[in-house]
Design an enzyme around this catalytic site. Structure first.
Site, PDB file in Angstrom:
ATOM      1  N   SER A 103      -2.940   1.874 -10.810  1.00 51.85           N
ATOM      2  CA  SER A 103      -4.165   0.847 -11.130  1.00 51.85           C
ATOM      3  C   SER A 103      -5.056   1.338  -9.830  1.00 51.85           C
ATOM      4  CB  SER A 103      -3.780  -0.548 -11.000  1.00 51.85           C
ATOM      5  OG  SER A 103      -4.869  -1.378 -10.624  1.00 51.85           O
ATOM      6  N   TYR A 159       2.091  -7.177  -7.462  1.00 53.83           N
ATOM      7  CA  TYR A 159       1.333  -6.091  -8.213  1.00 53.83           C
ATOM      8  C   TYR A 159       0.586  -5.004  -7.467  1.00 53.83           C
ATOM      9  CZ  TYR A 159      -1.496  -4.497 -12.236  1.00 53.83           C
ATOM     10  OH  TYR A 159      -2.010  -3.590 -13.290  1.00 53.83           O
ATOM     11  N   LYS A 200       1.938  -1.100  -7.502  1.00 53.32           N
ATOM     12  CA  LYS A 200       0.934   0.002  -8.043  1.00 53.32           C
ATOM     13  C   LYS A 200       0.712   1.232  -6.914  1.00 53.32           C
ATOM     14  CE  LYS A 200       0.400  -1.556 -12.361  1.00 53.32           C
ATOM     15  NZ  LYS A 200       1.060  -0.852 -13.448  1.00 53.32           N
TER      16      LYS A 200
END
Ligand SMILES: NC(=O)c1ccc[n+]([C@@H]2O[C@H](COP(=O)([O-])OP(=O)(O)OC[C@H]3O[C@@H](n4cnc5c(N)ncnc54)[C@H](O)[C@@H]3O)[C@@H](O)[C@H]2O)c1
Length: 258
Positions: free
Chosen positions: A143, A157, A161
């Protein structure tokens, strides 16, 4: 818009998280370009129908489970004779993962399992087939938050990533001379159920995100699928270990036009 048909004709592609969003758009794009597509997902309500639509195969898999992941790639090999492309894309972004001050250990671990450990398991399962063939392309979904910090944090998160990005880089370097390319796709915000769920409860948060996108909108899943197709095909033959940002200009912007 179709530029050229058959760019990955006859190749076998495994797509995790292929029942929704970026994965689903990529399943369709890969099939249009002639690939045999194996869809790995938890969504048994949608999976078989999508497989039928694209003439591919659906395999129920929880990407956090080693045995199930191994079985997914074995099914691809046994059914179609090779494993040429692995798009390791399944991921989650649950609301319990927020500021580090509010995110408990259980929420942290769940996101690490689904977003990061899964990519380790999928690469570990795909690589032996690709090394035996002397050819393969792995694309892992990271991401833009792997390279930039966000004021509205989702701590696990973002950390997951970052892990996907550095793992992809390392694998790309390690296996470059054995014919296997490994790249990280780093999308900006994409209009998918994952993003809609996150912003539905907080429109102000969505607006704040949009302010930082020079193109002034979220991406559509099909725009990511085109980028994945490029990384999967021989058109990207000189690319490996890359941070492939498809982010509407976010990472290039200091200020955005209004
Ligand atoms: N949407 C965005 O803005 C955005 C931005 C950057 C990166 N990403 C990443 O792109 C990837 C795909 O996101 P999306 O927006 O298309 O999400 P999505 O929620 O639309 O689709 C995710 C798919 O993964 C599947 N899945 C979830 N957990 C699974 C598990 N344990 N095992 C197997 N399958 C599982 C779901 O069933 C679903 O079909 C994710 O890794 C996400 O983090 C998304």
């Amino acid at each position: 818009m179709r530029i050229m048909a058959g760019r990955i004709a006859g190749r076998t592609a495994v797509v995790t998280g292929g029942c929704s969003g970026i994965g689903l758009a990529t399943v369709r794009r890969f099939a249009e370009e002639g690939a045999n597509v194996v869809i790995g997902d938890l969504d048994d309500a949608k999976g078989p129908g999508i497989a039928e639509e694209v003439g591919g195969t659906y395999v129920h898999v929880d990407v956090t489970d080693k045995e199930q992941v191994d079985a997914l790639f074995k099914t691809a090999k046994d059914t179609y004779g090779s494993v040429d492309i692995a798009f390791n894309n399944a991921g989650i972004s649950p609301p319990e993962d927020d500021s580090i001050l509010d995110t408990d250990l259980e929420a942290w671990k769940r996101v690490q399992d689904v977003n990061l450990t899964s990519v380790y398991l999928c690469c570990k399962a795909a690589l032996p087939y690709m090394l035996e063939q002397g050819k393969g392309s792995i694309i892992n979904t990271a991401s833009f938050v792997a390279v930039m910090g966000a004021a509205t944090s989702q701590i696990s998160y973002s950390a997951s990533k970052g892990g996907v990005l550095s793992m992809s880089r390392e694998l790309g370097v390690q296996f470059a001379r054995e014919g296997v390319r490994v790249n990280a796709l780093c999308p900006g915000p994409v209009n998918t159920p994952l993003l809609r769920e996150l912003f539905a409860s907080d429109p102000e948060r969505a607006e704040r995100r949009l302010v930082h996108v020079p193109l002034g909108r979220f991406a559509e899943p099909e725009e990511m699928a085109n980028a994945v197709l490029f990384l999967a095909s021989d058109e990207s033959s000189f690319m490996t270990a890359s941070t492939f940002l498809v982010d509407g200009g976010i990472s290039g912007a200091y200020v955005t036009p209004v």
